[in-house]
Scaffold this motif. Sequence first.
Motif: not given
Length: 286
Positions: A10-20, A130-140
């Motif tokens: 799920f977190f690998l998929a989140a990385e892929t989605a974030a790239a879009t 959730f992963k995107c919001v966390a990345r925005v805040l530096g809380k991955e």
Amino acid sequence: MLNVILVGVFFLAAETAAATDEEACLPAKDSSRIVAAGGSIAEMLYSLDAGNLLVAVDSTANYLPETANLPSIGYVRNLSAEGILALKPSLILGEHDMGPVEVLNQISNVEVEVKRIDERHSAQGIIDKFKCVARVLGKEEAAQEIFTSQFAQTVASLERNDQGSAFLPRAALVLNFVDNQPIIAGANTSGDGLLRMAGAQNIFSDIEGWKPLSRELLIAANPQHLVLTERALKSIGGLEGMLSDPLLASTDALEDNNVHAYGGMSLLGFGLQTLEVALSLKGAIK
């Protein structure tokens, strides 16, 4: 072992989605004063222990008790630049339907960072958000720990296919009743996504979007399960009001007491609470 594998998937998929939508998920320049436009965004900020960064929320965050004392910026789709800028925010963090565009452009022109987070109506979509919001805040790292400890098992249960598609429970989701006429979830809606997450067949998936429907057509479709927002249930007079209506009472859902009501944002907001609601519904409709 299964949960460990699922966390990675799920977190690998989140990385892929974030790239879009890389720009939206990049770390914020300054996250010290955040305006959250969208209840799911505010919910995720609190989950990440970042609620102290919030200076205001929109009205869709009212279901969160933590926001009771925060200023409101109105409705996520009808924001006002003047009201937001008066709060001196460093970052506007919003859901995909935040707007109008003219207001967002006006805010951006005064050098306030604006980030609009993508939304997909699935369990994976919630984790991506959730992963995107966390990345925005530096809380991955914190996000991954939260997912592992609080949501991995829930997501695994939602992803498990207990029945063949031919045997999925037939369900309808009602957003509200207006003059006793149901507003139902068709295809490409949060309601349709929620039903699919819960392992149900949306009997109105041939209709596009949210649509008013005559009670006669609802009865003719005869759902086995009726999923409603608490607001919709209240507007029709509660379960007693539905049972007192000969048409509604004749459906399989009412006859078998398969009426399921949830808070609107928990049901359809596609924040973390929606994962729990979907699992609850999945258990109820088996």
